[in-house]
Design a protein around this motif. Structure first.
Motif, short mmCIF file in Angstrom:
data_model
loop_
_atom_site.label_atom_id
_atom_site.label_comp_id
_atom_site.label_asym_id
_atom_site.label_seq_id
_atom_site.Cartn_x
_atom_site.Cartn_y
_atom_site.Cartn_z
N SER A 1 0.63 -0.94 0.23
CA SER A 1 0.22 0.01 -0.08
C SER A 1 0.73 1.61 -0.02
CB SER A 1 -1.03 0.44 1.28
OG SER A 1 -1.94 0.64 1.34
N GLY A 2 0.66 2.47 -0.77
CA GLY A 2 1.03 3.55 -0.39
C GLY A 2 0.50 4.77 -0.22
N ILE B 1 4.95 -4.48 2.25
CA ILE B 1 5.31 -3.43 1.16
C ILE B 1 5.04 -2.16 1.30
CG2 ILE B 1 6.77 -2.52 -0.44
CD1 ILE B 1 6.54 -5.87 -1.37
N TYR B 2 5.50 -1.17 2.14
CA TYR B 2 4.56 0.19 2.52
C TYR B 2 5.82 1.58 1.20
CZ TYR B 2 1.78 -2.62 5.44
OH TYR B 2 0.39 -3.76 5.44
N CYS B 3 5.11 2.60 1.10
CA CYS B 3 5.52 3.07 0.58
C CYS B 3 4.57 4.33 0.57
CB CYS B 3 5.53 2.51 -0.95
SG CYS B 3 6.04 3.68 -2.28
N ILE B 4 5.81 5.67 0.85
CA ILE B 4 5.17 6.92 0.87
C ILE B 4 5.27 7.60 -0.78
CG2 ILE B 4 5.77 8.97 2.15
CD1 ILE B 4 6.35 8.17 4.33
N VAL C 1 1.39 -0.89 -7.58
CA VAL C 1 1.25 -2.04 -6.56
C VAL C 1 1.96 -3.74 -7.93
CG1 VAL C 1 -0.45 -3.47 -6.00
CG2 VAL C 1 -0.41 -1.45 -5.45
N LEU C 2 1.97 -2.73 -8.60
CA LEU C 2 1.93 -4.05 -10.13
C LEU C 2 3.60 -4.69 -9.71
CD1 LEU C 2 -0.29 -3.47 -13.06
CD2 LEU C 2 -0.76 -4.98 -10.88
#
Ligand code: TYM
Length: 340
Positions: free
Chosen positions: A5-6, A35-38, A133-134
């Protein structure tokens, strides 16, 4: 199972982000590879100040860590550190329908709010989100309800890519991800205008509770929350204000609507609002305390994000290389090597 997610580093994180998304991120660390992303690149699609973007990025990183993201149990990084996101965005734009982008509610809302430039980036924003995501072949994407249309689009993009470039593959190259939404709390509404979602860009200031708001501010926001002319504490379409407060309390307590309604069956609106405020203040207190410890140390925040980006890159690079190869662009794997 892989989870991705972001979250944007714009504005300040509010109770909707916290309940709808951040709590889910924390929980999903134990359910698979999270997995997390800003998403700093997404933040450039509307007018912004570069120096402030960096500040907000650290604010957001510290809020997420304070809420319970643990770099030992998840990959936590900054989108702009991993160039595969931008490359994959371009590659996937060839299997994204212009008409689909043109139907995105968020594009229309955000485009309508711009005074000067409606950037092309705002229009192609959902392709970058799909690429996020992909690139990781993620299976599940925990998000709030407002992201449903973007999730549907990324599923279409993955399916169209697989059908176009690998129709006979036993294992399709891109995973078609699923959105996951909290049953209670996926859509927290503005306290002043409960027909609108809580948001720092589209909502009212008085109706928005920030994760880092002082307890007395939080209490004031709830005390002044708009309710309706009745007196019963129950969920109903004609009672959007009370319904939202019930939803917030149920989400924060981890209970359901019925138990909140029965606990407050004899209460007055005023007492109920104070009870919701108290529960929210208690829930946010440890996050705020931890934030105050973490936020000043930008070197430590950088180190966490950089280490996360290395891990993210190691996963995304081979996926994007495969996409490139299937599309017939870039280095030719059959003609490389010492003899070619
Ligand atoms: P963003 O930064 O606007 O919001 C972060 C998360 O908070 C959720 N959310 C809410 N949930 C409940 N009630 C609300 N009022 C509320 N407001 C926001 C959002 O649904 C989101 O989950 N496009 C995304 C960021 C993104 C992303 C991604 C998400 C970029 N790439 C890849 C998932 C996967 C966004 O703007 O979220």
């Amino acid at each position: 199972m892989r989870i991705f997610s972001g979250i944007q580093p714009t504005g300040r994180k509010h109770l909707g982000n916290y309940i709808g998304a951040i709590e889910q991120y924390v929980a999903y660390q134990d359910r698979g590879e999270a997995i997390y992303c800003i998403v700093d690149l997404h933040a450039t699609t509307v007018p912004y100040e570069p120096a402030l973007l960096r500040e907000r990025l650290y604010d957001t990183a510290a809020v997420l860590l304070a809420a319970g993201l643990d770099p030992a149990r998840c990959i936590f990084f900054r989108q702009g550190d991993v160039p595969e996101h931008t490359e994959l965005t371009w590659l996937l734009s060839s299997v994204t329908a212009f008409g689909d982008l043109n139907r995105m509610h968020q594009f229309k809302e955000k485009a309508g709010a711009q005074r000067d430039l409606v950037s092309a980036g705002l229009f192609t924003y959902p392709i970058l989100m799909a690429a996020d995501v992909l690139a990781y072949r993620a299976d599940q994407v925990p998000v709030g309800d407002d992201q449903r249309q973007h999730i549907e689009l990324m599923r279409d993009i993955a399916q169209r890519f697989n059908a176009r470039f690998a129709p006979d593959a036993a294992t399709p190259p891109l995973v078609v991800p699923q959105g996951v939404y909290r049953e209670i709390g996926a859509r927290i509404m503005d306290l002043q205008e409960p027909e609108r979602k809580m948001s720092t860009t589209g909502g009212t200031e008085q109706g928005t509770v920030l994760v880092l708001d002082e307890p007395k501010t939080i209490e004031r926001r709830f005390r002044r929350a708009v309710t309706d002319s009745g007196s019963e504490i129950r969920r109903a379409p004609e009672k959007p204000g009370i319904s939202n407060l019930i939803e917030i309390l149920a989400a924060v307590r981890g209970s359901d609507f019925a138990s909140v309604e029965s606990d407050f069956a004899d209460a007055r609106y005023g007492d109920f609002k104070l009870a919701v405020a108290a529960a929210v203040i208690e829930r946010l207190r440890p996050v705020q305390e931890r934030y105050a410890e973490l936020r000043p140390d930008e070197t430590a925040l950088e180190a966490i994000l950089t280490a996360g980006a290395e891990k993210a890159h190691a996963i995304a690079a081979p996926v994007v290389a495969e996409v490139r190869e299937l599309m017939g662009v870039g280095p030719n794997p059959r003609r490389s090597g010492p003899d070619s």
